[in-house]
Enzyme design. Structure first.
Site, PDB file in Angstrom:
ATOM      1  N   LYS A  83     -21.716  58.535 -41.886  1.00 40.27           N
ATOM      2  CA  LYS A  83     -20.779  57.529 -42.376  1.00 40.27           C
ATOM      3  C   LYS A  83     -20.521  57.596 -43.875  1.00 40.27           C
ATOM      4  O   LYS A  83     -19.468  57.147 -44.353  1.00 40.27           O
ATOM      5  CB  LYS A  83     -21.279  56.136 -42.005  1.00 40.27           C
ATOM      6  CG  LYS A  83     -21.204  55.817 -40.523  1.00 40.27           C
ATOM      7  CD  LYS A  83     -19.783  55.542 -40.074  1.00 40.27           C
ATOM      8  CE  LYS A  83     -19.743  54.986 -38.661  1.00 40.27           C
ATOM      9  NZ  LYS A  83     -18.377  54.627 -38.248  1.00 40.27           N
ATOM     10  N   ASP A 111     -22.132  48.012 -37.406  1.00 39.90           N
ATOM     11  CA  ASP A 111     -23.146  48.135 -36.367  1.00 39.90           C
ATOM     12  C   ASP A 111     -24.354  48.891 -36.910  1.00 39.90           C
ATOM     13  O   ASP A 111     -25.225  49.286 -36.151  1.00 39.90           O
ATOM     14  CB  ASP A 111     -22.572  48.877 -35.154  1.00 39.90           C
ATOM     15  CG  ASP A 111     -21.894  47.934 -34.177  1.00 39.90           C
ATOM     16  OD1 ASP A 111     -22.241  46.746 -34.150  1.00 39.90           O
ATOM     17  OD2 ASP A 111     -21.013  48.390 -33.431  1.00 39.90           O
TER      18      ASP A 111
END
Length: 373
Positions: A83, A111
């Protein structure tokens, strides 16, 4: 600013398998490639190096394919997931357009992995971060976000609810910037930059396969939450008319929003449940990703936590640290090889080259009971 909305909310996934009913036609015009400046920016960051592309000959034999590689994202820019590629580029682009003489508060929902990446970039750049964490995130993952110096707000609800909360707070907070990795009408620029950031991963794969003497892949398997990484895959490979690989999306049974949307032929939301694959526990496909996923994916499959747990253990035995979301790719391709019609749908011939994206390491979102860790 609004919030993600996929129309009808389905209480149950419509299926566990989807295959494109007809061969994909080339995009006209093809998706625009990410600018070269993305890779140059990542290369300038402290600690940047391409993550490993590990070949697993024994796994290739098990699946009856020619060669199988795993893109191991267990260590990416000092974090245990991919990410950071998207968050860093998007924050870089967004802050370049703002007055940063006083600190900006970077707001996001997560999340797990995206939130930590935003928090890390905020810390490195001297900015603030406020991260909304959905209910399914392991406490250790939430603690890691707080350990980056971020303010963490727990949301007693789904990822979609956390996104709504983050968007509302960003609207109400002075000097705030929403850095969300999903898009909805009216909120597309930052998610688009995040998708561009992921292009570095695929450019690395191209170079690493070439160094391994392998042609471009025949199949790329992508774990999917809201679909931004899969969007980046479609954008990267969709402009190659000569040899565009088939793309397989893998989701948890508890949150198969992309598979359900493909089956229905329209972007829908699903009511999400509990899953060890916390980073994929998303109920609504990104509005920006959806058209490319609809037109660019060859197939989609939903897998159980048990299938993912087995895949994670098997990858660990082969030296690949793969958390629940990362191991989903192996679980997904195993579900495909069980049936000849599924193999045919993704072009999985005995001489095929397959790339699995292992998007996180075991440190990213620990789930002790499911994964035996």
């Amino acid at each position: 600013m609004g919030a993600p909305q996929g129309g009808e909310v389905l209480e149950e996934p419509t299926a566990r398998w989807y295959a494109r009913p007809a061969p994909r036609t080339p995009f006209a015009p093809p998706p625009a490639p990410a600018p070269a400046a993305v890779r140059e920016f990542h290369a300038s960051l402290p600690g940047y190096s391409p993550t490993r592309l590990t070949e697993l000959p024994g796994m290739a034999s098990e699946l009856n394919v020619g060669r199988l590689f795993v893109k191991d994202e267990s260590t990416r820019l000092g974090l245990p997931a991919f990410k950071a590629l998207g968050a860093s580029w998007a924050i870089h682009r967004a802050l370049a357009e703002r007055d940063t003489s006083t600190p900006v508060t970077l707001v996001t929902a997560t999340d797990g992995n995206h939130g930590r990446a935003v928090a890390r970039m905020a810390r490195l750049l001297g900015q603030h971060a406020h991260v909304f964490v959905s209910a399914g995130v392991h406490p250790a993952a939430a603690d890691a976000i707080a350990g980056e110096g971020a303010r963490v707000t727990r949301v007693d609800g789904s990822y979609d609810e956390a996104v709504r909360r983050a968007a509302a707070v960003a609207d109400e907070t002075e000097d705030a910037l929403l850095v969300q990795d999903t898009a909805w009408p009216g909120y597309e620029r930052v998610p688009g930059w995040i998708v561009e950031g992921y292009s570095t991963l695929f450019r690395e794969i191209d170079e690493q396969l070439a160094a391994a003497g392998s042609p471009r892949p025949d199949l790329v398997v992508v774990p999917v939450g809201v679909g931004s990484l899969a969007q980046a895959a479609v954008a990267h490979y969709g402009g190659s008319p000569d040899h565009a690989p088939a793309l397989l999306a893998v989701e948890p049974v508890a949150a198969a929003c992309v598979l359900s949307s493909l089956s229905r032929g329209e972007r829908v939301s699903v009511a999400t449940g509990r899953t060890a694959m916390a980073g994929l526990n998303c109920g609504t496909p990104s509005a920006l990703a959806w058209p490319l996923l609809r037109d660019g994916l060859a197939a989609a499959v939903a897998v159980t936590d048990e299938q993912g747990a087995r895949a994670g253990r098997d990858l660990a035995a082969l030296g690949v640290s793969s958390g629940p979301c990362g191991a989903a790719s192996l679980a997904g391709v195993r579900a495909v090889v069980q049936a000849e019609d599924r193999r045919a749908a993704v072009g999985l011939r005995p001489d095929a080259t397959v790339v699995l994206l292992s998007t996180e390491g075991t440190a990213a979102n620990p789930h002790d009971e499911a994964y035996g860790q």
